[in-house]
Design a protein around this motif. Structure first.
Motif, PDB file in Angstrom:
ATOM      1  N   TRP A 188      -3.495  -4.506   4.467  1.00 30.51           N
ATOM      2  CA  TRP A 188      -3.427  -5.293   5.704  1.00 30.51           C
ATOM      3  C   TRP A 188      -3.078  -6.755   5.427  1.00 30.51           C
ATOM      4  O   TRP A 188      -2.551  -7.456   6.298  1.00 30.51           O
ATOM      5  CB  TRP A 188      -4.750  -5.200   6.461  1.00 30.51           C
ATOM      6  N   ARG A 189      -3.330  -7.231   4.221  1.00 28.93           N
ATOM      7  CA  ARG A 189      -3.003  -8.620   3.875  1.00 28.93           C
ATOM      8  C   ARG A 189      -1.491  -8.846   3.950  1.00 28.93           C
ATOM      9  O   ARG A 189      -1.029  -9.910   4.378  1.00 28.93           O
ATOM     10  CB  ARG A 189      -3.506  -8.942   2.476  1.00 28.93           C
ATOM     11  N   ALA A 190      -0.723  -7.852   3.518  1.00 29.67           N
ATOM     12  CA  ALA A 190       0.733  -7.965   3.558  1.00 29.67           C
ATOM     13  C   ALA A 190       1.233  -8.015   4.996  1.00 29.67           C
ATOM     14  O   ALA A 190       2.163  -8.776   5.311  1.00 29.67           O
ATOM     15  CB  ALA A 190       1.375  -6.787   2.817  1.00 29.67           C
ATOM     16  N   ILE A 191       0.616  -7.226   5.871  1.00 28.23           N
ATOM     17  CA  ILE A 191       1.036  -7.199   7.283  1.00 28.23           C
ATOM     18  C   ILE A 191       0.810  -8.563   7.923  1.00 28.23           C
ATOM     19  O   ILE A 191       1.695  -9.116   8.584  1.00 28.23           O
ATOM     20  CB  ILE A 191       0.273  -6.106   8.051  1.00 28.23           C
ATOM     21  N   ILE A 192      -0.384  -9.122   7.726  1.00 27.43           N
ATOM     22  CA  ILE A 192      -0.702 -10.428   8.321  1.00 27.43           C
ATOM     23  C   ILE A 192       0.214 -11.507   7.763  1.00 27.43           C
ATOM     24  O   ILE A 192       0.743 -12.351   8.510  1.00 27.43           O
ATOM     25  CB  ILE A 192      -2.182 -10.779   8.062  1.00 27.43           C
ATOM     26  N   TYR A 197      -3.923   1.117  -5.531  1.00 27.05           N
ATOM     27  CA  TYR A 197      -3.061   0.573  -4.487  1.00 27.05           C
ATOM     28  C   TYR A 197      -3.239   1.301  -3.162  1.00 27.05           C
ATOM     29  O   TYR A 197      -2.367   1.256  -2.296  1.00 27.05           O
ATOM     30  CB  TYR A 197      -1.596   0.640  -4.943  1.00 27.05           C
ATOM     31  N   TRP A 198      -4.367   1.958  -3.015  1.00 24.38           N
ATOM     32  CA  TRP A 198      -4.674   2.630  -1.762  1.00 24.38           C
ATOM     33  C   TRP A 198      -5.096   1.624  -0.698  1.00 24.38           C
ATOM     34  O   TRP A 198      -4.843   1.823   0.494  1.00 24.38           O
ATOM     35  CB  TRP A 198      -5.782   3.669  -1.982  1.00 24.38           C
ATOM     36  N   TYR A 199      -5.720   0.529  -1.136  1.00 29.31           N
ATOM     37  CA  TYR A 199      -6.195  -0.530  -0.254  1.00 29.31           C
ATOM     38  C   TYR A 199      -7.059   0.052   0.871  1.00 29.31           C
ATOM     39  O   TYR A 199      -8.081   0.652   0.614  1.00 29.31           O
ATOM     40  CB  TYR A 199      -5.017  -1.346   0.288  1.00 29.31           C
ATOM     41  N   THR A 200      -6.626  -0.103   2.137  1.00 27.92           N
ATOM     42  CA  THR A 200      -7.398   0.393   3.277  1.00 27.92           C
ATOM     43  C   THR A 200      -6.613   1.524   3.932  1.00 27.92           C
ATOM     44  O   THR A 200      -5.613   1.278   4.615  1.00 27.92           O
ATOM     45  CB  THR A 200      -7.652  -0.728   4.306  1.00 27.92           C
ATOM     46  N   TRP A 201      -7.008   2.768   3.683  1.00 26.30           N
ATOM     47  CA  TRP A 201      -6.322   3.949   4.225  1.00 26.30           C
ATOM     48  C   TRP A 201      -4.827   3.933   3.877  1.00 26.30           C
ATOM     49  O   TRP A 201      -3.976   4.326   4.688  1.00 26.30           O
ATOM     50  CB  TRP A 201      -6.518   4.063   5.732  1.00 26.30           C
ATOM     51  N   GLY A 202      -4.504   3.446   2.710  1.00 25.71           N
ATOM     52  CA  GLY A 202      -3.119   3.456   2.246  1.00 25.71           C
ATOM     53  C   GLY A 202      -2.286   2.275   2.695  1.00 25.71           C
ATOM     54  O   GLY A 202      -1.076   2.255   2.466  1.00 25.71           O
ATOM     55  N   VAL A 203      -2.919   1.291   3.328  1.00 30.29           N
ATOM     56  CA  VAL A 203      -2.188   0.135   3.852  1.00 30.29           C
ATOM     57  C   VAL A 203      -2.859  -1.159   3.382  1.00 30.29           C
ATOM     58  O   VAL A 203      -4.083  -1.303   3.497  1.00 30.29           O
ATOM     59  CB  VAL A 203      -2.150   0.153   5.396  1.00 30.29           C
ATOM     60  N   GLY A 208       0.826  -1.196   0.000  1.00 29.55           N
ATOM     61  CA  GLY A 208       0.000   0.000   0.000  1.00 29.55           C
ATOM     62  C   GLY A 208       0.861   1.247   0.000  1.00 29.55           C
ATOM     63  O   GLY A 208       2.056   1.198   0.309  1.00 29.55           O
ATOM     64  N   MET A 209       0.287   2.376  -0.328  1.00 32.91           N
ATOM     65  CA  MET A 209       1.043   3.608  -0.491  1.00 32.91           C
ATOM     66  C   MET A 209       1.758   4.016   0.799  1.00 32.91           C
ATOM     67  O   MET A 209       2.922   4.418   0.767  1.00 32.91           O
ATOM     68  CB  MET A 209       0.109   4.724  -0.963  1.00 32.91           C
ATOM     69  N   TYR A 210       1.073   3.919   1.914  1.00 35.42           N
ATOM     70  CA  TYR A 210       1.709   4.250   3.192  1.00 35.42           C
ATOM     71  C   TYR A 210       2.345   3.023   3.841  1.00 35.42           C
ATOM     72  O   TYR A 210       3.371   3.131   4.520  1.00 35.42           O
ATOM     73  CB  TYR A 210       0.690   4.874   4.149  1.00 35.42           C
ATOM     74  N   GLY A 211       1.748   1.874   3.655  1.00 34.33           N
ATOM     75  CA  GLY A 211       2.285   0.656   4.244  1.00 34.33           C
ATOM     76  C   GLY A 211       3.690   0.331   3.774  1.00 34.33           C
ATOM     77  O   GLY A 211       4.489  -0.267   4.504  1.00 34.33           O
ATOM     78  N   SER A 212       4.025   0.754   2.546  1.00 32.73           N
ATOM     79  CA  SER A 212       5.359   0.475   1.996  1.00 32.73           C
ATOM     80  C   SER A 212       6.464   1.126   2.806  1.00 32.73           C
ATOM     81  O   SER A 212       7.620   0.704   2.752  1.00 32.73           O
ATOM     82  CB  SER A 212       5.439   0.961   0.542  1.00 32.73           C
ATOM     83  N   GLN A 213       6.104   2.146   3.581  1.00 31.42           N
ATOM     84  CA  GLN A 213       7.125   2.852   4.342  1.00 31.42           C
ATOM     85  C   GLN A 213       7.781   1.949   5.393  1.00 31.42           C
ATOM     86  O   GLN A 213       8.942   2.151   5.746  1.00 31.42           O
ATOM     87  CB  GLN A 213       6.514   4.081   5.025  1.00 31.42           C
ATOM     88  N   PHE A 214       7.056   0.944   5.857  1.00 32.92           N
ATOM     89  CA  PHE A 214       7.622   0.003   6.834  1.00 32.92           C
ATOM     90  C   PHE A 214       8.822  -0.728   6.233  1.00 32.92           C
ATOM     91  O   PHE A 214       9.875  -0.860   6.871  1.00 32.92           O
ATOM     92  CB  PHE A 214       6.544  -1.001   7.259  1.00 32.92           C
ATOM     93  N   VAL A 215       8.679  -1.202   5.017  1.00 36.15           N
ATOM     94  CA  VAL A 215       9.767  -1.925   4.361  1.00 36.15           C
ATOM     95  C   VAL A 215      10.909  -0.970   4.024  1.00 36.15           C
ATOM     96  O   VAL A 215      12.087  -1.323   4.146  1.00 36.15           O
ATOM     97  CB  VAL A 215       9.259  -2.619   3.080  1.00 36.15           C
TER      98      VAL A 215
END
Length: 545
Positions: free
Chosen positions: A442-446, A434-440, A109-116
């Motif tokens: 969650w499937r990738a996190i799980i 690729y916004w998914y859920t609020w930019g994250v 996701g757009m914001y979730g990618s920041q973790f990686v």
């Protein structure tokens, strides 16, 4: 208002309209910067896989209890598997000319990618600091060859607990300064540097091997190459497996962000073929040379000396002018080698990630220099004390990076079926598929957590030896990269099947051929300035709306 105007002076210059998601160094690479051919990738992997860290792989594996031939099996299998992962994870970058930070936007996701991205920044800092310290040891060798009494002429004022002397720290600083001009070079202009430095390294390694074998004497190889395994026989297979994963772990950070370099490929096949053969060839060769040279010189030195600078330091201490000359030129070659692995492998990697995180104020060049500066805070002289600790650290990274790589590869080939909406990777709102859920996503996190969790008990026990865990969990940790990769990739695909991202599914279904889509995007990014400005306006308009 004055403050904002002063701050505006630090904004990067960019032909592309800068938003939170794009600048010139983050956008897809246009034809003018796609300069990496087959031999560029070949030379790149000479630099990355022919250095002191790779040379020491054998010592790390033998320190675990493996014999020399078991270590070689681990090295060969590990490098072949790593090459497969490198090639697979390079395809998005080579096909769409997208870098690692952007690729992860369609995964996390757009914001979730920041973790990686932040994870990779941390790795860049640690690895740059480590390789810079090793480079300082190589430069120290040059200084020692010029002045055998160097430690007397540069009095030590640093506490012994730090594990270094003032002279060694000076050499580290000098090496860091020597690296700065190379960091200035943009990635698409590194070809000449690659040619010169890779040739220097290959000549040095070949000369070192010939010298060691030719001067071995009648006593032959030391017990490094003839000793029996120190491990219990039934544990040998698991140690070999651990050696394989540790070999992969030593380059797992490079596997993770290989799109950063594959995107400079002139054609996708240049990245694929240029890495498929060169990666394992040079990784295996350098590691095996390390084992042979150590064994061939063991009887002469009265013990196994694995580190190349230590070999030549010993020669200088017990020799004359010839040994000092040999030590100086060996040091020069090793300095070139360390700059060759550290700048493209760590400084530029950090530069890409910093630029993606702060595109308005940081480009690749600023990010690379920032990586070099912040790496000092990692205390690189404390990172590695023994071969066993070194391999343990490398193996531990596999726990976290294997699942990330599994997500990237499964996302591209299975979930998205090689069909990527490039425009939407630069749109940070609900208009992006690729916004998914609020930019994250969650499937990738799980999926990532599920891939990491099984190896955590063994990982913790490897750090704190006072803890005991069931032998099954220890064995699971020994193969953490493969287990994490497989679990995360599988769960990620299942979650996307059971809980589909509707916008992604619709886009993938609407595209008949990924090759046509790649050609369309490539044509747009290769177009003239007028078309490029029009395209930028389109992306910015979607970003604002």
């Amino acid at each position: 208002m004055r403050f904002s105007q002063r701050f505006k002076r630090f904004e990067v210059q960019s032909e592309t309209e800068i938003t939170r998601w794009i600048n010139d160094d983050i956008k897809p690479i246009e034809a003018g910067r796609r300069t990496w051919g087959f031999w560029t990738f070949n030379n790149y992997w000479i630099l990355i896989n022919s250095n002191i860290s790779t040379y020491l792989t054998g010592s790390s594996l033998i320190a675990l209890g493996l014999t020399w031939w078991q270590a070689i099996i681990s090295i060969v299998v590990g490098n072949i598997l790593a090459a497969i992962f490198v090639v697979l994870n390079s395809v998005p970058g080579a096909s769409y000319h997208l870098g690692f930070p952007v690729v992860n936007r369609y995964v996390w996701g757009m914001y979730g990618s920041q973790f990686v991205i932040l994870n990779r920044i941390l790795l860049s800092l640690v690895w740059y600091g480590f390789q810079a310290w090793v480079g300082g040891e190589c430069l120290y060798l040059c200084l020692l060859a010029l002045d055998p009494h160097l430690e007397k002429h540069i009095p030590n004022h640093i506490p012994e607990s730090t594990g270094m002397t003032t002279a060694q720290f000076v050499a580290y600083i000098l090496f860091s300064l020597l690296s700065l001009p190379v960091i200035w070079i943009h990635p698409h202009k590194l070809k000449k540097f690659f040619y010169g430095s890779s040739a220097t390294i290959l000549i040095f390694e070949l000369a070192l091997l010939i010298w060691a074998l030719a001067t071995m004497g009648p006593s032959g190889f030391g017990d490094t190459i003839s000793s029996k395994s120190s491990s219990v026989e039934e544990n040998s297979s698991w140690l070999i497996a651990y050696g394989i994963i540790s070999t992969i772990g030593s380059i797992s950070a490079g596997i993770l962000n290989q799109n950063d370099y594959a995107r400079f490929a002139r054609k996708p096949k240049d990245a694929i073929l240029g890495q498929a053969f060169s990666f394992p060839l040079y990784g295996i060769s350098c590691s095996v040379i390390g084992i042979l040279v150590t064994a061939a010189t063991q009887n002469r030195f009265g013990g196994a000396i694995w580190n190349p600078p230590d070999i030549f330091s010993t020669l200088i201490a017990n020799g004359g002018a010839r040994e000092r000359a040999a030590g100086f030129f060996a040091g020069v070659a090793l300095v070139v080698s360390q700059i060759g692995v550290n700048v493209p492998g760590n400084a530029l990697s950090g530069g890409f990630d910093f630029a993606a995180t702060f595109p308005k104020y940081i480009n690749i060049r600023r990010g690379a220099y920032l990586t070099a500066l912040l790496s000092v805070a990692c205390n690189p002289w404390r990172l590695v004390n023994t071969a066993t600790v070194f391999i343990s650290v490398l193996g531990s990274y596999s726990v976290f990076l294997g699942p990330m790589i599994g997500l990237m590869i499964s996302s591209y080939f299975v979930v998205h079926r090689e069909k990527i909406n490039v425009d939407d990777l630069f749109v940070g709102n609900k208009h992006s598929v690729y916004w998914y859920t609020w930019g994250v996503n969650w499937r990738a996190i799980i999926a990532w957590i599920c891939g990491v969790a099984p190896s955590i008990p063994g990982f913790v026990a490897s750090i704190d030896t006072s803890l005991t865990v069931p032998i099954g969990l220890t064995h699971l940790y020994y193969i953490c990269f493969l287990v994490g990769f497989a679990i995360s990739a599988t769960i990620f695909c299942i979650l996307h099947l059971v809980f589909p991202a509707k916008d992604v599914v619709h886009f993938v279904a609407s595209i008949s051929s990924p090759k046509l889509l790649m050609a369309e995007y490539q044509g747009r990014w290769d177009s003239d300035i007028t078309d490029d400005v029009s395209k930028n306006a389109y992306v910015v308009d979607r970003e604002i709306s």
